[in-house]
Structures are given as structure tokens and as C-alpha cells.
Design an enzyme around this catalytic site. Structure first.
Site, short mmCIF file in Angstrom:
data_model
loop_
_atom_site.label_atom_id
_atom_site.label_comp_id
_atom_site.label_asym_id
_atom_site.label_seq_id
_atom_site.Cartn_x
_atom_site.Cartn_y
_atom_site.Cartn_z
N CYS A 12 -3.92 3.46 -4.63
CA CYS A 12 -3.16 2.72 -3.62
C CYS A 12 -2.75 1.38 -4.24
CB CYS A 12 -3.95 2.56 -2.33
SG CYS A 12 -5.50 1.65 -2.49
N ASN A 15 -6.71 -1.02 -3.94
CA ASN A 15 -7.96 -0.29 -4.22
C ASN A 15 -9.13 -0.83 -3.38
OD1 ASN A 15 -10.13 0.45 -7.09
ND2 ASN A 15 -9.55 1.78 -5.41
N CYS A 17 -8.71 -0.40 0.38
CA CYS A 17 -8.60 0.25 1.70
C CYS A 17 -8.38 1.76 1.57
CB CYS A 17 -7.47 -0.38 2.52
SG CYS A 17 -7.68 -2.15 2.85
N ARG A 18 -7.17 2.17 1.21
CA ARG A 18 -6.84 3.59 1.28
C ARG A 18 -7.47 4.43 0.17
NH1 ARG A 18 -0.60 2.50 1.32
NH2 ARG A 18 -1.42 0.78 0.08
N SER A 19 -7.33 4.00 -1.09
CA SER A 19 -7.84 4.87 -2.16
C SER A 19 -9.36 4.95 -2.21
CB SER A 19 -7.24 4.52 -3.53
OG SER A 19 -7.55 3.20 -3.93
N ASP A 128 -0.26 1.45 4.83
CA ASP A 128 -1.14 0.36 4.38
C ASP A 128 -1.74 -0.32 5.61
OD1 ASP A 128 -2.26 -1.94 3.39
OD2 ASP A 128 -0.52 -2.53 2.18
#
Ligand code: 4NP
Length: 167
Positions: A12, A15, A17-19, A128
């Protein structure tokens, strides 16, 4: 990583939150299915603002409430050598994908693509959540859980199925 059959990198922007969510959600399923020796998993960001940091506290909390412990993860930035180490490099959104395509060396023979289409979602990007409220973090988990199932099924049908049984 020597004995793994497939290596997967989730990417993401930050690195945090999402990934890392994708990393922890996918790793739990892989471990539960007894595939931890065959699938190597990591995550990284295209940006460098949060290097060495734990996932965002909102990411940690939302994940913990669904049984995922992400506290051991630390942010790092994508590097060119990741293209030598990973078979699947999976981006959370098109901007991440475009940045990765810029970095991609010509000899890369793996798969560089969006992560979400492995699931059934009508959307193909994970939004995001960084600047929004807690509901964004729940949405990330919902999307990532579904795509993680699809990715595991894809690997079982494809690369893992083609590999000789591990010793
Ligand atoms: P992520 O979210 O890409 O899902 O980790 C973000 C984290 C930090 C920032 C942007 C997005 N930031 O601008 O610092």
C-alpha cells in the site's frame, strides 16, 4: 524463504493500514491451513513516512477485534530487490500499482497486480482509510478478508498445486 513455494508481498502507500492488514489476515488463513512453510508473506509501502513503525493504532485495534495480531509488524518501503524475492506483488490501489510498475525491473517474471480482484467485491481497490474514521478500517478488513480467501484458493489451484509435495 528457501523452502517456500510461493512468496506474496502486499503493498500500500504507508504500510501501516491496508497492507499490514492484508499481511496479517492472509497469514492467519495460511497458518490455519497448514501452509505456512509453503507461502512466504510480507508487506511494504511505496512511501517512506512510517519506516520502522507498528501499524496505525486504528489498524491494530480493528484487526485485534477480529482475532488478528498485527503488533509484530513494522513498516518498510518497497525496494527493487523485492521483485527478485516475491512471485506475487499485490497492490491495494491503482496508484500503488502504477508506482510499482515504475520500479518493476524488465526481468520480473512474477505477478504484479491489484489484490482486491482475487475476491468477489464489485470494487477493485482497497480505499485508503488513513484520513477517515473507524468505519474505514472495518471496510478494509471486510474487503481484505474476502480477497484473502480468493487469493488462497488461487494459489491452491495454481502454484501450490503444481509444486512437488514438500519433504
Ligand atoms: P496505508 O495508509 O497506505 O493503507 O498504510 C496510509 C498511511 C499513511 C499515509 C497514507 C496512507 N500517510 O500519508 O502518511
Amino acid at each position: 524463504m528457501a523452502n517456500t513455494d510461493v512468496a506474496v508481498l502486499f503493498v500500500c502507500l504507508g504500510n501501516i493500514c491496508r497492507s499490514p492488514t492484508a499481511h496479517g489476515v492472509f497469514a492467519k488463513r495460511v497458518t490455519e491451513q497448514g501452509l505456512a512453510n509453503q507461502i512466504h508473506i510480507d508487506s511494504a509501502g511505496t512511501g517512506d513516512w512510517h519506516l520502522g513503525e507498528q501499524p496505525d493504532p486504528r489498524t491494530l485495534l480493528a484487526a485485534q477485534q477480529r482475532g488478528y495480531d498485527l503488533s509484530h509488524l513494522r513498516a518498510r518501503q518497497v525496494k527493487t530487490t523485492d521483485f527478485d524475492r516475491f512471485d506475487y506483488i499485490l497492490a491495494m490501489d491503482r496508484k500503488n500499482l502504477a508506482n510499482l510498475q515504475q520500479l518493476q525491473p524488465p526481468h520480473f517474471t512474477g505477478h504484479l497486480r491489484l489484490f482486491l480482484p482475487f475476491g468477489q467485491s464489485a470494487m477493485d481497490e482497497v480505499p485508503d482509510p488513513y484520513a477517515g474514521g473507524t468505519e474505514g478500517f472495518e471496510q478494509v478488513l471486510d474487503m481484505v478478508e474476502q480477497a484473502a480467501e480468493g487469493l488462497l484458493a488461487h494459489l491452491r489451484d495454481g502454484p501450490l498445486n503444481e509444486s512437488p509435495p514438500s519433504q
